[in-house]
Write a protein that holds these residues in place. Structure first.
Motif, PDB file in Angstrom:
ATOM      1  N   ILE A   2       0.855  -1.181   0.000  1.00  0.00           N
ATOM      2  CA  ILE A   2       0.000   0.000   0.000  1.00  0.00           C
ATOM      3  C   ILE A   2       0.891   1.231   0.000  1.00  0.00           C
ATOM      4  O   ILE A   2       1.780   1.378   0.838  1.00  0.00           O
ATOM      5  CB  ILE A   2      -0.930   0.038   1.228  1.00  0.00           C
ATOM      6  N   VAL A   3       0.662   2.115  -0.967  1.00  0.00           N
ATOM      7  CA  VAL A   3       1.386   3.381  -1.050  1.00  0.00           C
ATOM      8  C   VAL A   3       0.408   4.475  -0.646  1.00  0.00           C
ATOM      9  O   VAL A   3      -0.633   4.657  -1.290  1.00  0.00           O
ATOM     10  CB  VAL A   3       1.909   3.635  -2.473  1.00  0.00           C
ATOM     11  N   ALA A   4       0.727   5.193   0.418  1.00  0.00           N
ATOM     12  CA  ALA A   4      -0.150   6.244   0.938  1.00  0.00           C
ATOM     13  C   ALA A   4       0.381   7.608   0.518  1.00  0.00           C
ATOM     14  O   ALA A   4       1.556   7.919   0.730  1.00  0.00           O
ATOM     15  CB  ALA A   4      -0.225   6.159   2.455  1.00  0.00           C
ATOM     16  N   ILE A   5      -0.487   8.423  -0.086  1.00  0.00           N
ATOM     17  CA  ILE A   5      -0.105   9.763  -0.529  1.00  0.00           C
ATOM     18  C   ILE A   5      -1.044  10.780   0.096  1.00  0.00           C
ATOM     19  O   ILE A   5      -2.256  10.740  -0.144  1.00  0.00           O
ATOM     20  CB  ILE A   5      -0.156   9.889  -2.064  1.00  0.00           C
ATOM     21  N   ASP A   6      -0.499  11.681   0.894  1.00  0.00           N
ATOM     22  CA  ASP A   6      -1.302  12.711   1.546  1.00  0.00           C
ATOM     23  C   ASP A   6      -0.810  14.091   1.148  1.00  0.00           C
ATOM     24  O   ASP A   6       0.286  14.262   0.613  1.00  0.00           O
ATOM     25  CB  ASP A   6      -1.221  12.565   3.071  1.00  0.00           C
ATOM     26  N   GLY A   7      -1.631  15.097   1.456  1.00  0.00           N
ATOM     27  CA  GLY A   7      -1.255  16.476   1.184  1.00  0.00           C
ATOM     28  C   GLY A   7      -2.488  17.313   0.937  1.00  0.00           C
ATOM     29  O   GLY A   7      -3.587  16.786   0.736  1.00  0.00           O
ATOM     30  N   PRO A   8      -2.339  18.636   0.968  1.00  0.00           N
ATOM     31  CA  PRO A   8      -3.472  19.531   0.747  1.00  0.00           C
ATOM     32  C   PRO A   8      -3.891  19.572  -0.715  1.00  0.00           C
ATOM     33  O   PRO A   8      -3.243  18.965  -1.584  1.00  0.00           O
ATOM     34  CB  PRO A   8      -2.931  20.893   1.208  1.00  0.00           C
ATOM     35  N   ALA A   9      -4.961  20.303  -1.006  1.00  0.00           N
ATOM     36  CA  ALA A   9      -5.460  20.429  -2.373  1.00  0.00           C
ATOM     37  C   ALA A   9      -4.469  21.188  -3.241  1.00  0.00           C
ATOM     38  O   ALA A   9      -3.779  22.098  -2.775  1.00  0.00           O
ATOM     39  CB  ALA A   9      -6.809  21.152  -2.370  1.00  0.00           C
ATOM     40  N   GLY A  10      -4.382  20.805  -4.505  1.00  0.00           N
ATOM     41  CA  GLY A  10      -3.567  21.537  -5.451  1.00  0.00           C
ATOM     42  C   GLY A  10      -2.112  21.135  -5.524  1.00  0.00           C
ATOM     43  O   GLY A  10      -1.330  21.768  -6.243  1.00  0.00           O
ATOM     44  N   VAL A  11      -1.723  20.092  -4.797  1.00  0.00           N
ATOM     45  CA  VAL A  11      -0.314  19.675  -4.847  1.00  0.00           C
ATOM     46  C   VAL A  11      -0.077  18.604  -5.911  1.00  0.00           C
ATOM     47  O   VAL A  11       1.066  18.218  -6.157  1.00  0.00           O
ATOM     48  CB  VAL A  11       0.174  19.142  -3.474  1.00  0.00           C
ATOM     49  N   SER A 120      -2.613  -4.698  -4.140  1.00  0.00           N
ATOM     50  CA  SER A 120      -1.705  -3.569  -4.003  1.00  0.00           C
ATOM     51  C   SER A 120      -2.412  -2.287  -4.434  1.00  0.00           C
ATOM     52  O   SER A 120      -3.080  -2.253  -5.467  1.00  0.00           O
ATOM     53  CB  SER A 120      -0.453  -3.797  -4.855  1.00  0.00           C
ATOM     54  N   VAL A 121      -2.249  -1.237  -3.631  1.00  0.00           N
ATOM     55  CA  VAL A 121      -3.031  -0.017  -3.818  1.00  0.00           C
ATOM     56  C   VAL A 121      -2.163   1.231  -3.702  1.00  0.00           C
ATOM     57  O   VAL A 121      -1.244   1.288  -2.886  1.00  0.00           O
ATOM     58  CB  VAL A 121      -4.158   0.057  -2.755  1.00  0.00           C
ATOM     59  N   VAL A 122      -2.474   2.219  -4.522  1.00  0.00           N
ATOM     60  CA  VAL A 122      -1.955   3.572  -4.348  1.00  0.00           C
ATOM     61  C   VAL A 122      -3.152   4.398  -3.890  1.00  0.00           C
ATOM     62  O   VAL A 122      -4.113   4.588  -4.653  1.00  0.00           O
ATOM     63  CB  VAL A 122      -1.373   4.158  -5.647  1.00  0.00           C
ATOM     64  N   ALA A 123      -3.113   4.855  -2.652  1.00  0.00           N
ATOM     65  CA  ALA A 123      -4.243   5.600  -2.083  1.00  0.00           C
ATOM     66  C   ALA A 123      -3.826   7.030  -1.791  1.00  0.00           C
ATOM     67  O   ALA A 123      -2.756   7.279  -1.245  1.00  0.00           O
ATOM     68  CB  ALA A 123      -4.724   4.930  -0.796  1.00  0.00           C
ATOM     69  N   GLU A 124      -4.686   7.981  -2.161  1.00  0.00           N
ATOM     70  CA  GLU A 124      -4.355   9.378  -1.892  1.00  0.00           C
ATOM     71  C   GLU A 124      -5.501  10.068  -1.176  1.00  0.00           C
ATOM     72  O   GLU A 124      -6.669   9.756  -1.384  1.00  0.00           O
ATOM     73  CB  GLU A 124      -4.000  10.110  -3.189  1.00  0.00           C
ATOM     74  N   GLY A 125      -5.131  11.001  -0.296  1.00  0.00           N
ATOM     75  CA  GLY A 125      -6.128  11.722   0.464  1.00  0.00           C
ATOM     76  C   GLY A 125      -5.471  12.694   1.427  1.00  0.00           C
ATOM     77  O   GLY A 125      -4.464  13.319   1.101  1.00  0.00           O
ATOM     78  N   ARG A 126      -6.034  12.767   2.639  1.00  0.00           N
ATOM     79  CA  ARG A 126      -5.500  13.687   3.629  1.00  0.00           C
ATOM     80  C   ARG A 126      -5.137  13.008   4.948  1.00  0.00           C
ATOM     81  O   ARG A 126      -4.481  13.603   5.789  1.00  0.00           O
ATOM     82  CB  ARG A 126      -6.506  14.824   3.878  1.00  0.00           C
ATOM     83  N   ASP A 127      -5.583  11.768   5.120  1.00  0.00           N
ATOM     84  CA  ASP A 127      -5.231  11.052   6.350  1.00  0.00           C
ATOM     85  C   ASP A 127      -4.906   9.590   6.060  1.00  0.00           C
ATOM     86  O   ASP A 127      -5.087   8.717   6.900  1.00  0.00           O
ATOM     87  CB  ASP A 127      -6.379  11.137   7.366  1.00  0.00           C
ATOM     88  N   PHE A 141       4.124  12.637   1.571  1.00  0.00           N
ATOM     89  CA  PHE A 141       3.358  13.844   1.881  1.00  0.00           C
ATOM     90  C   PHE A 141       3.800  14.900   0.885  1.00  0.00           C
ATOM     91  O   PHE A 141       4.958  15.300   0.861  1.00  0.00           O
ATOM     92  CB  PHE A 141       3.612  14.327   3.307  1.00  0.00           C
ATOM     93  N   LEU A 142       2.846  15.306   0.024  1.00  0.00           N
ATOM     94  CA  LEU A 142       3.151  16.292  -1.016  1.00  0.00           C
ATOM     95  C   LEU A 142       2.825  17.699  -0.546  1.00  0.00           C
ATOM     96  O   LEU A 142       1.812  17.921   0.129  1.00  0.00           O
ATOM     97  CB  LEU A 142       2.360  15.981  -2.293  1.00  0.00           C
TER      98      LEU A 142
END
Length: 219
Positions: A2-11, A120-127, A141-142
């Motif tokens: 699992i690849v976790a990608i977080d960060g605010p909007a617009g990144v 296997s997953v690439v998941a993006e969000g904020r938490d 974290f972008l």
């Protein structure tokens, strides 16, 4: 994996997450689309996103479905495809509000984890790296300069036919940042073991290449 990608909007989370998932052959999970779907349903039913009691009551009447086809995400609410309606400024603003409601986050948590159990997953969000998949072996974290983020989001809105001043877009992003970072339930914050990437001056391909180097080192 699992690849976790977080960060605010617009990144650039969605763009790079889709590219990374495609290159790795992983499933792409856009958690933001799930929150936007709840927000869409709230507005569609004439409810105030700030009314946590009414929003919580609506959850029992909702059924969400997400599918990925040709690297595009499609979301349905109670059988209706709402994909094209999820990126409007109104839904974006409402999503930021309803995502701060603990009951909404609790309701969507198992939905997200069930998708993560499919392979296997690439998941993006904020938490993602802090709450949804805290044990993910790879976390990112972008970040990006606020002006760059506003310009990117403004271009997206204009391309989708939503005309407005870039100053308004910047103000909406600032408001969303404040709500996301200050909410009591799973606030926007980088996981301690996340790899930080500033995307301000990088292309999506540049970001993905940096991510691929990290992910392949874990395989």
């Amino acid at each position: 994996m699992i690849v976790a990608i977080d960060g605010p909007a617009g990144v650039g989370k969605s763009t790079v997450a889709k590219l990374l998932a495609s290159q790795l052959g992983y499933l792409y999970l856009d958690t933001g689309a799930l929150y936007r779907s709840v927000a869409w349903a709230v507005l569609e039913n004439g409810l105030n996103p700030d009314d946590s009691h009414a929003v919580t009551g609506l959850l029992t009447k909702l059924s969400l479905q997400m599918k990925v086809k040709d690297n595009a995400v499609y979301v349905s609410v109670n059988g209706k495809d709402v994909t094209e309606e999820l990126r409007t400024p109104a839904v974006s603003a409402a999503a930021s509000v309803v995502s701060a409601i603990p009951a909404v986050r609790a309701w969507l948590l198992p939905v997200q984890r069930q998708i993560g159990q499919k392979g296997s997953v690439v998941a993006e969000g904020r938490d993602i790296g802090t709450k949804v998949f805290p044990s993910a072996p790879v976390k990112f974290f972008l970040e990006a300069d606020p002006t760059v983020r506003a310009q990117r989001r403004h271009r997206e809105l204009v391309a989708a036919g939503h005309l407005g001043a870039i100053e308004q877009t910047r103000a909406e992003l600032t408001g969303r940042d404040d709500r996301d970072r200050s909410r009591a339930a799973a606030p926007l914050v980088a996981a301690e073991d996340a790899h930080h990437i500033d995307t301000s001056s990088l292309s999506a391909e540049d970001v993905v290449n940096q991510m691929l180097a990290v992910v392949t080192a874990k395989l």
